[in-house]
Each structure stands twice: as C-alpha cells, then as structure tokens.
Design a protein around this motif. Structure first.
Motif, PDB file in Angstrom:
ATOM      1  N   LYS A  15      -0.770  10.855   3.900  1.00  8.76           N
ATOM      2  CA  LYS A  15       0.392   9.938   3.518  1.00  8.76           C
ATOM      3  C   LYS A  15      -0.188   9.416   2.133  1.00  8.76           C
ATOM      4  N   GLY A  16      -1.464   9.155   1.855  1.00 14.53           N
ATOM      5  CA  GLY A  16      -1.771   8.920   0.992  1.00 14.53           C
ATOM      6  C   GLY A  16      -2.040   7.081   0.703  1.00 14.53           C
ATOM      7  N   VAL A  17      -2.394   6.673   1.921  1.00 11.25           N
ATOM      8  CA  VAL A  17      -3.138   5.623   2.470  1.00 11.25           C
ATOM      9  C   VAL A  17      -4.701   5.300   1.975  1.00 11.25           C
ATOM     10  N   SER A  18      -4.942   4.134   1.700  1.00 10.43           N
ATOM     11  CA  SER A  18      -6.457   3.900   1.207  1.00 10.43           C
ATOM     12  C   SER A  18      -6.663   3.493   2.242  1.00 10.43           C
ATOM     13  N   TYR A  19      -7.302   3.562   3.086  1.00  7.54           N
ATOM     14  CA  TYR A  19      -8.454   3.113   4.078  1.00  7.54           C
ATOM     15  C   TYR A  19      -9.634   1.977   4.028  1.00  7.54           C
ATOM     16  N   ALA A  79      -6.908   6.735  -1.863  1.00  2.68           N
ATOM     17  CA  ALA A  79      -6.791   7.751  -2.135  1.00  2.68           C
ATOM     18  C   ALA A  79      -6.396   7.603  -3.720  1.00  2.68           C
ATOM     19  N   LYS A  80      -5.442   8.847  -4.020  1.00  5.50           N
ATOM     20  CA  LYS A  80      -5.385   8.694  -5.898  1.00  5.50           C
ATOM     21  C   LYS A  80      -3.708   8.108  -5.865  1.00  5.50           C
ATOM     22  N   HIS A  81      -3.987   7.140  -6.858  1.00  6.85           N
ATOM     23  CA  HIS A  81      -3.106   6.086  -7.116  1.00  6.85           C
ATOM     24  C   HIS A  81      -3.113   6.039  -8.459  1.00  6.85           C
ATOM     25  N   ASP A  82      -1.685   5.310  -9.391  1.00  5.79           N
ATOM     26  CA  ASP A  82      -1.974   4.814 -10.340  1.00  5.79           C
ATOM     27  C   ASP A  82      -2.340   3.831 -10.081  1.00  5.79           C
ATOM     28  N   ALA A  83      -1.323   2.890  -9.031  1.00  2.74           N
ATOM     29  CA  ALA A  83      -0.791   1.469  -9.020  1.00  2.74           C
ATOM     30  C   ALA A  83      -2.141   0.190  -9.611  1.00  2.74           C
ATOM     31  N   ASP A  84      -1.416  -0.669  -9.987  1.00  2.55           N
ATOM     32  CA  ASP A  84      -2.721  -1.922 -10.751  1.00  2.55           C
ATOM     33  C   ASP A  84      -1.965  -3.177 -10.030  1.00  2.55           C
ATOM     34  N   SER A  85      -1.017  -2.975  -8.894  1.00  5.08           N
ATOM     35  CA  SER A  85      -1.048  -3.864  -7.564  1.00  5.08           C
ATOM     36  C   SER A  85      -1.030  -3.062  -6.503  1.00  5.08           C
ATOM     37  N   TYR A  86      -1.128  -4.483  -5.318  1.00  3.24           N
ATOM     38  CA  TYR A  86      -1.247  -3.561  -4.071  1.00  3.24           C
ATOM     39  C   TYR A  86      -0.946  -4.173  -2.718  1.00  3.24           C
ATOM     40  N   ALA A  87      -0.211  -3.599  -1.229  1.00  2.00           N
ATOM     41  CA  ALA A  87       0.264  -3.947   0.083  1.00  2.00           C
ATOM     42  C   ALA A  87      -0.860  -4.209   0.790  1.00  2.00           C
ATOM     43  N   ILE A  88      -1.569  -4.907   1.390  1.00  2.15           N
ATOM     44  CA  ILE A  88      -2.842  -5.032   2.206  1.00  2.15           C
ATOM     45  C   ILE A  88      -2.504  -5.390   3.663  1.00  2.15           C
ATOM     46  N   LYS A 120       5.469   5.254   5.901  1.00  2.00           N
ATOM     47  CA  LYS A 120       5.730   6.677   5.491  1.00  2.00           C
ATOM     48  C   LYS A 120       5.625   7.227   4.367  1.00  2.00           C
ATOM     49  N   SER A 121       5.058   6.368   3.695  1.00  2.00           N
ATOM     50  CA  SER A 121       3.998   6.744   2.456  1.00  2.00           C
ATOM     51  C   SER A 121       3.136   5.831   2.384  1.00  2.00           C
ATOM     52  N   GLY A 122       1.902   5.843   0.778  1.00  2.00           N
ATOM     53  CA  GLY A 122       1.197   4.966   0.428  1.00  2.00           C
ATOM     54  C   GLY A 122       1.563   3.769   0.039  1.00  2.00           C
ATOM     55  N   SER A 123       2.664   4.016  -0.972  1.00  2.00           N
ATOM     56  CA  SER A 123       2.960   2.656  -1.289  1.00  2.00           C
ATOM     57  C   SER A 123       4.752   1.689  -1.022  1.00  2.00           C
ATOM     58  N   ILE A 124       4.591   0.496  -1.488  1.00  2.00           N
ATOM     59  CA  ILE A 124       5.368  -0.104  -1.736  1.00  2.00           C
ATOM     60  C   ILE A 124       6.050  -0.622  -2.043  1.00  2.00           C
ATOM     61  N   ASP A 125       7.435  -0.401  -3.039  1.00  2.24           N
ATOM     62  CA  ASP A 125       7.468  -0.150  -4.419  1.00  2.24           C
ATOM     63  C   ASP A 125       6.650  -0.699  -5.213  1.00  2.24           C
ATOM     64  N   GLU A 126       6.232   0.481  -5.039  1.00  2.00           N
ATOM     65  CA  GLU A 126       4.836   1.172  -6.514  1.00  2.00           C
ATOM     66  C   GLU A 126       3.521  -0.506  -6.304  1.00  2.00           C
ATOM     67  N   GLU A 127       4.134  -0.525  -4.779  1.00  2.00           N
ATOM     68  CA  GLU A 127       2.379  -0.977  -4.983  1.00  2.00           C
ATOM     69  C   GLU A 127       1.332  -0.276  -3.779  1.00  2.00           C
ATOM     70  N   HIS A 128       0.126   0.183  -4.930  1.00  2.00           N
ATOM     71  CA  HIS A 128      -0.535   1.194  -3.863  1.00  2.00           C
ATOM     72  C   HIS A 128      -0.696   0.379  -1.947  1.00  2.00           C
ATOM     73  N   VAL A 129      -0.591   1.461  -0.962  1.00  2.00           N
ATOM     74  CA  VAL A 129      -0.665   0.993  -0.196  1.00  2.00           C
ATOM     75  C   VAL A 129      -2.464   0.719   0.568  1.00  2.00           C
ATOM     76  N   ILE A 130      -3.280  -0.579   1.381  1.00  3.69           N
ATOM     77  CA  ILE A 130      -4.724  -0.446   2.200  1.00  3.69           C
ATOM     78  C   ILE A 130      -4.163  -0.973   2.689  1.00  3.69           C
ATOM     79  N   THR A 131      -5.148  -0.085   4.464  1.00  4.92           N
ATOM     80  CA  THR A 131      -4.948  -0.887   5.631  1.00  4.92           C
ATOM     81  C   THR A 131      -6.200  -0.712   6.192  1.00  4.92           C
ATOM     82  N   VAL A 132      -6.671  -2.218   6.708  1.00  2.84           N
ATOM     83  CA  VAL A 132      -7.683  -2.541   6.883  1.00  2.84           C
ATOM     84  C   VAL A 132      -8.232  -2.101   8.402  1.00  2.84           C
ATOM     85  N   LEU A 133      -9.122  -1.353   8.940  1.00  2.00           N
ATOM     86  CA  LEU A 133      -9.213  -0.932  10.235  1.00  2.00           C
ATOM     87  C   LEU A 133     -10.469  -1.401  11.068  1.00  2.00           C
ATOM     88  N   THR A 134     -10.310  -1.180  11.779  1.00  2.00           N
ATOM     89  CA  THR A 134     -12.351  -1.047  12.618  1.00  2.00           C
ATOM     90  C   THR A 134     -12.374   0.633  12.736  1.00  2.00           C
TER      91      THR A 134
END
Length: 231
Positions: A128-132, A80-89, A100-114
C-alpha cells in the motif's frame, strides 16, 4: 533527550473546561471544529500523530491478504517511496489498521508498530506504500520513535492530537514541549471518560507549565498556550 535529535512536540487539543476530551454530546457548532483546524494550521507543523482508534476513519477498511511465500520479513523500518513534505502518523502497536492507501490528503502515512506484528501485515503495508517504523519488540518506546521521525523523515515540528492515554504516555516520557488548548465552552461533568492526560492510576507525572499566550476565539472558545518547564 537532546531536543535537536527529535521534533518539537505540541499537544493540540479541544478539552472541556474540566479537561474531558470526548466531544460527543457537547453540541459544539461547526465553528468549533473550524477554530481547531485554523489554530492548528498556525503552527506549520511537519506532521501530526494520533492513535489507532482515532486514525481508523482516515485509514479505511480493506482486506489483508495472506502471502504466497513463507520467507520471513525482517523487523527493520520501511520507508515507502513518496514525494510528500508532510506526514500523518499512527501509533498502531499491534498492526490493526487496514490502510486503503499510503496517503491522507496528500500527506504521507507513517505507522508505528511493535515487532510482534505479522509478516502478512508488513507485506500488506509495503504493497500500500505505507511507511512503517518499529518502536520496540512488544511495547512502544516513544523516545526511540520520535528520534526516528526526526532522523528518517526530517520532521522538526509534530502535532500530538491523541487520546488521553497517548497524550499521557508522551507526558510521562517528558516529550511534550508545548500545550495548545482550545477550551470549549462546556462543563462535561462525566466520570471515567478520557481526559487530556491519562498516564497511569494514582499519582501522575506532573509537569510544570508556563503560560505564554491566551486568546478569545469564535464561539466562546479560549485558546491557551503553555510551555513545559524544564530544568
């Protein structure tokens, strides 16, 4: 695996002196959490990773709408489009977190799926702008996952702060480089609750460690750091 192709992984946890990690009932003072956070910050990690259950309070709850189209969504990674330099995975193989959104305290969210997750869920994450990232067809291949985190997001240092099963899976895959243990002044004494590493029944994937740091912290906590021996 060549460590240059994946992040340097530090397992940072607060166990009891007997290795249990469910802190409910320990009656730790607020300074205990503060010590955990302050020691974590010293690593200057690019990202932190936990499992689905631990991530639920951060993700929030919302509804996943059904798509109006039946066109299938390809099982390819989505950044997803983002400008964060830290991540919550989050490790969420079945796709159950309702972000609810693609960020947690300005950290971009990445979720790992099957790949077994639904098209509706993938469309929801995109909205939601969540990277996966996909870690496998029906089960996660952690080696593949951490390689993608380095290649696609430039993550060089990763804090592993999972439950016993997730930590155990990383240990079994020989993906942990360092242990950072902030021992609480508690003897838990329980049976059957999660411990630092719950890889499998019976004989586990034992790893040899080398102590390189030990420091007394506030509240009678002890910060102990080990390197995982290899070769």
């Amino acid at each position: 695996m060549d460590k240059a192709t994946r992040p340097y992984i530090i397992c940072h946890m607060v166990p009891s002196v007997d290795g249990r990690i469910v802190t409910k009932g320990w009656k730790l003072p607020g300074s205990g959490l503060a010590e955990y956070e302050s020691t974590a910050q010293t690593f200057r990690a690019d990202a932190w990773i936990i499992g689905r259950v631990s991530m639920e309070p951060y993700a929030g709850k919302t509804r996943i709408p059904a798509r109006k189209t039946r066109e299938p969504i390809p099982r390819t990674d989505f950044i997803a489009k983002h400008d964060a330099d830290s991540y919550a995975i989050a490790l969420d193989p079945s796709g159950k977190l309702t972000w609810k959104s693609g960020s947690i305290d300005e950290e971009h969210v990445i979720t790992v799926l099957t790949e077994k997750v639904s098209d509706d869920y993938l469309a929801f994450l995109q909205s939601k702008g969540v990277s996966y990232l996909f870690g496998g067809k029906t089960e996660l291949n952690l080696e593949r996952v951490v390689q993608k985190l380095r290649k696609d997001f430039g993550i060089k240092k990763l804090l592993l702060e999972g439950g016993g099963k997730i930590n155990g899976s990383f240990l079994a895959a020989d993906l942990i480089d360092e242990l950072s243990l902030l021992f609480a002044p508690v003897a838990d004494g329980s049976i059957g609750t999660p411990s630092l590493f719950d890889a499998k029944e019976g004989k586990g994937p034992a790893r040899q460690l080398k102590l390189f740091s030990m420091e007394k912290r506030k509240g009678d906590m002890l910060w102990v750091r080990y390197k995982v021996k290899r070769g």
